[in-house]
Design an enzyme around this catalytic site. Structure first.
Site, PDB file in Angstrom:
ATOM      1  N   CYS A  43       0.821  -1.215   0.000  1.00 24.81           N
ATOM      2  CA  CYS A  43       0.000   0.000   0.000  1.00 24.81           C
ATOM      3  C   CYS A  43       0.854   1.263   0.000  1.00 24.81           C
ATOM      4  O   CYS A  43       0.352   2.356  -0.264  1.00 24.81           O
ATOM      5  CB  CYS A  43      -0.903   0.033   1.225  1.00 24.81           C
ATOM      6  SG  CYS A  43      -1.793  -1.494   1.501  1.00 24.81           S
ATOM      7  N   ALA A 121      -4.008 -11.472  -4.514  1.00 22.59           N
ATOM      8  CA  ALA A 121      -4.808 -11.164  -5.698  1.00 22.59           C
ATOM      9  C   ALA A 121      -3.882 -10.627  -6.783  1.00 22.59           C
ATOM     10  O   ALA A 121      -2.725 -10.308  -6.524  1.00 22.59           O
ATOM     11  CB  ALA A 121      -5.885 -10.144  -5.342  1.00 22.59           C
ATOM     12  N   THR A 280     -10.964 -23.156   5.066  1.00 23.93           N
ATOM     13  CA  THR A 280     -11.564 -23.452   3.762  1.00 23.93           C
ATOM     14  C   THR A 280     -12.465 -24.670   3.901  1.00 23.93           C
ATOM     15  O   THR A 280     -12.671 -25.171   5.012  1.00 23.93           O
ATOM     16  CB  THR A 280     -10.481 -23.776   2.714  1.00 23.93           C
ATOM     17  OG1 THR A 280      -9.841 -25.005   3.114  1.00 23.93           O
ATOM     18  CG2 THR A 280      -9.431 -22.663   2.633  1.00 23.93           C
ATOM     19  N   SER A 281     -12.937 -25.197   2.779  1.00 22.23           N
ATOM     20  CA  SER A 281     -13.782 -26.394   2.828  1.00 22.23           C
ATOM     21  C   SER A 281     -13.003 -27.622   3.298  1.00 22.23           C
ATOM     22  O   SER A 281     -13.598 -28.640   3.623  1.00 22.23           O
ATOM     23  CB  SER A 281     -14.421 -26.643   1.461  1.00 22.23           C
ATOM     24  OG  SER A 281     -13.433 -26.642   0.442  1.00 22.23           O
ATOM     25  N   ASP A 290      -5.968 -11.375   0.475  1.00 25.13           N
ATOM     26  CA  ASP A 290      -6.656 -10.944  -0.740  1.00 25.13           C
ATOM     27  C   ASP A 290      -7.251 -12.076  -1.583  1.00 25.13           C
ATOM     28  O   ASP A 290      -7.961 -11.804  -2.546  1.00 25.13           O
ATOM     29  CB  ASP A 290      -5.689 -10.145  -1.635  1.00 25.13           C
ATOM     30  CG  ASP A 290      -5.304  -8.814  -1.016  1.00 25.13           C
ATOM     31  OD1 ASP A 290      -5.785  -8.506   0.097  1.00 25.13           O
ATOM     32  OD2 ASP A 290      -4.520  -8.072  -1.638  1.00 25.13           O
TER      33      ASP A 290
END
Lengths: 561, 561
Positions: A43, A121, A280-281, A290
């Site tokens: 950032c 990301a 997560t699953s 991200d």
């Protein structure tokens, strides 16, 4: 002794690693990073490009100047960081990760007990002709920032064009405008910050920006980039723009390939789905930062909103939960703040557009005013827009824009939103007060008060956008109650039917107005406009409205002396 | 048509009048004011004295420069303000107020349907010999401010002494230090801001102030003021101080004489008792502003805490309730913020001392850090102390001190306190983040995290005050884990047993320390101190503590290069 493997060494990954180490001094912790740099403050890149930050390495240093490299993590936290190492596959049955050293080409399979995916990301790259020409950048890695800054220092750029007016786009526009080059922002829609500002608030930003060195071209689409090896121009659907530096800032998408290939559930937003504990699953695999989706605390909807602050929170929670914790992350408010020249723009919770789309019964108020008593040196105006639930009074969101202190007001609202506060709460909070910091009734309390007055039928507001529609109408009287001196300096432009009566004379000049007319009262910030409404209604006028935010927040052109 | 009479025309009184007018366009509203000035921003007086505000009239003007005098209130709000008029008695049976014009001497009896008492507070004047000498001021009215400023401009003062180190005292010390004169603050107790800072936080303020142009004399009592007609010196129990300008700032007391004589209930704090709707013991009489007591929202206790921001809230609520409303004022947090040179000091909720006195099971953490990423220009340190309930995790209070942005952090905490937030909430709030404004993990979240770590037994803290006690002990090892360069610049003074091991070398130099020793680890802000604790505890050390706030927040003298 548990074996923790973490993929990604920027924000969430290293935060999770550090927290896990603190919770479990015995664990073996390995962090895999495909790049050569780790733990960098991404950032901060616009401020490096602007020249505010001297060296790109400053973004990777601790406050006392120690470089956060793999050695640092090994010596201090006993965490192994493998840079230039790509995780190519996850075998969830065998609980292993395939990794490949990008320098040597060596491949290896490493086991894990718990795995963390923090792959981040990537900037979206539009598939347009010429997009791969040199000097077209996506600000996504320190190497991009270094290349851009180098080019600026060597005066290789004259015409910078930024595609997109989100956070990265506008931060980059501001950064580049510090250099002696032309800066243009190309915007597909007809407003800046479309995702988090309502149009009338965005209009204030555009007006400010265009008075600075940055040109905004709205409702305009890129068709192709042209040039030999480096970009020379951008062809849009309206014109050909010279451009020797292009920043693509049209958004980001989560890096989910590895997770998807491993069969993990991807959520409705296209990012990795996680539960409240950031799992997560697959219960042995956590994900954060991200690459995952979040829940918006107000709407309850899943959202993709990559943000460094959120990534750090994820990391801390994952670190705890890797070691047997059950810490929950409830969600976010899509809060943002951004600085453009001396203007601060911030938002938390829902915009009016969001509230409308989600079917809320809502009420809004927009108020303008100084950020501290007008007599204090350095007092600057800000405009605050508050959105609240019309029946419960619960705050839904707040936007603020201005050269004054904005971030504090956004954070007060973010805190109130997190805890389910109402407009009554917002008015009554015992905020710190002293003239160097604010007025006895803080701007957020003024906004809350305006919403309460609207709910009670005492204030009938009209937004600047709605007022604009009425400018050409004979039937609507625009009543400017400012002093003659103020009116000399600046006036609404394009009013068909305007009357100038200073507030102090209004009670004695009521006969100049017609009780049946639609009257739109206003002043500089519309506080006197509100007084005028009171006087007129007290005298039996039937259709009086106050133009919210006044001339100060008027996002359109004005007539000037 | 109801007849509303309001006694007092500064903050609460005129706010109540204005709000009542808005709610009831028909009401007859009369405001009685014994002084000649009305609606002045009393809190702005120190900034006028400092020279930051040019004219005293600026404090009585609207943002566009219109003087808020009786004409203004008549023309714009149809409110009658009678200045230089004293309310001498209230007859509750007859529902009348006796008033006396102080210029003409005329007396009159005026009727009311609803009465509001907003008589404010007065500065306490110590009954000491010589207290009536000229140039001894209480900063309580614009005329005092004008006289002081005039004397400063005419260079009539050389030695200013302020008695008292509360808000007014320290604001005045700061204001006077802008002029080329000597400024001394005489303090009866051994710390500044005794009412709202814990000693280790107050110590940071004193250290900062004493490095500026202001001298602090603590634990010292005034015996008498001496001089011919004007003050020339102050005799204390320790010395004789030259003083040609004295500011008495030892506190305020509510003006309750009128209310008391009328038989209204006075509360345990000595201020007028009011219910949640700001009604006194007589249902036809409301009271608000500095003459009434408030409820502290955390402790539930009655408090006397005069504050302009609270007075304005009272006024608004009284205005609504005068017209049939039933709006409630729940209470305050005793929030304060004050600026001294470039230092900001703020507090909301309970201090640790308050929490202890009230018998809470509490936990605290003190953290130091930059107010935004260290690489950003203008990043400045702040120290935050958070107090939370040990079992529920509810926030009880926050104090913050530093040259960086403090008010925002106080207001986030004030909002969270109002809504019953916990330390978990405080960590998780989606605060606005961008490098010009804060770090991805905001200082308040760092403080919340530290409290969570202490609760989980991961962080064992020791306050600077407790550490100070251990400095002369052979048995306590002070472990400074900063770099040699940092240690060269500044060091703790007076350590009997200190070891310097940079954090990066700690894992390989554990043999230099003894596992059974009491070790107090620290660094600049004690983040590395916390890392050191983790390393040592992981290696089996049994008694390691972290000195909270590090050297940056150390309130005592240091050795320097």
């Amino acid at each position: 002794m548990q074996n923790i493997v973490i993929i990604g060494a920027v924000a969430a990954g290293l935060k999770a690693a550090s927290k896990a180490r603190r919770c479990d001094p015995e664990a073996r912790i390995t962090v895999i990073e495909k790049g050569d740099l780790i733990s960098y403050g991404a950032c901060g890149m616009p401020y490096y490009i602007a020249g505010d930050v001297q060296n790109i390495e400053d973004l990777m240093k601790t406050p006392v100047g120690i470089l956060r490299n793999p050695n640092y993590f090994k010596n201090i936290k006993d965490i192994t960081v493998l840079t230039q190492t790509l995780a190519t596959a996850i075998d969830r049955q065998a609980k292993t990760v395939n990794i490949k050293n990008l320098t040597s080409g060596t491949e290896e399979i490493i086991p894990y007990d718990k795995l963390v995916i923090a792959t981040g990301a990537s900037a979206i790259k539009p598939q347009l002709p010429g997009v791969d020409l040199a000097n077209i950048y996506q600000l996504w890695h320190p190497s991009d920032a270094k290349a851009i800054r180098e080019g600026l220092e060597e005066k290789r750029f004259k015409n910078a064009v930024i595609i997109g007016s989100g956070l990265v786009g506008m931060e980059m526009a501001d950064a580049l405008s510090k250099w002696d080059i032309s800066v243009t922002v190309l915007i597909r829609k007809n407003q800046v910050f479309r995702k988090f500002l309502d149009p009338e608030m965005a209009g204030i930003v555009s007006k400010y920006v265009q008075n600075s060195k940055i040109s905004l071209l709205m409702s305009e689409n890129v068709v192709r980039f042209t040039g030999n090896t480096a970009v020379e121009a951008i062809e849009t659907d309206k014109r050909i723009l010279p451009a020797d530096l292009v920043i693509l800032a049209i958004g980001a998408r989560p890096n989910i390939e590895l997770a998807k290939a491993a069969g993990l559930v991807i959520g409705p937003t296209g990012a990795i789905a996680v539960d409240e504990e950031m799992r997560t699953s697959d219960p042995a695999i956590y994900a954060g930062g991200d690459c995952v989706e979040n829940v918006n605390l107000i709407s309850g909807q899943k959202v993709f909103a990559p943000m460094g602050s959120t990534a750090n929170k994820h990391g801390r929670i994952i670190g705890e939960n890797l070691c047997g914790g059950h810490v929950k992350f409830n969600g976010i408010l899509n809060t943002v703040v951004v600085k453009i020249h001396n203007l601060t723009v911030g938002k938390t919770g829902l915009t009016e557009q969001d509230a409308k789309q989600l079917g809320y019964e809502y009420i809004t108020a927009m108020v303008a005013g100084h950020d501290k008593p007008h007599y204090m040196p350095g007092a600057k105006p800000i405009t605050v827009k508050l959105i609240a639930h019309a029946t419960s009074g619960k705050i839904l969101g707040l936007q603020a824009v201005g050269e004054g202190e904005v971030a504090k007001r956004v954070d007060i609202a973010a805190t109130a939103l997190t805890l389910g506060g109402t407009i009554d709460d917002l008015f009554n909070i015992d905020l710190s007060y002293s003239p160097p910091y604010n007025s006895p009734i803080d701007n957020v309390a003024v906004a809350a008060n305006a919403v309460m007055n609207k709910l009670a039928g005492k204030l009938k507001g009209i937004s600047s956008l709605q007022a604009k529609e009425k400018l050409p109408s004979e039937q609507t009287v625009f009543l400017d109650v400012r002093t003659p001196d103020e009116c000399k300096q600046i006036r609404l432009a394009g009013c068909k039917n305007i009357q100038y009566i200073p507030l102090g004379q209004l009670r004695s000049r009521l006969s100049e107005l017609n009780k049946k007319d639609e009257i739109v009262a206003f002043c500089k910030i519309s506080l006197r406009g509100y007084e005028a409404e009171g006087i007129l209604e007290g005298a039996g006028f039937e259709n009086v409205k106050v133009m919210e935010g006044g001339i100060l927040s008027w996002p359109f052109a004005c007539e000037k002396e």
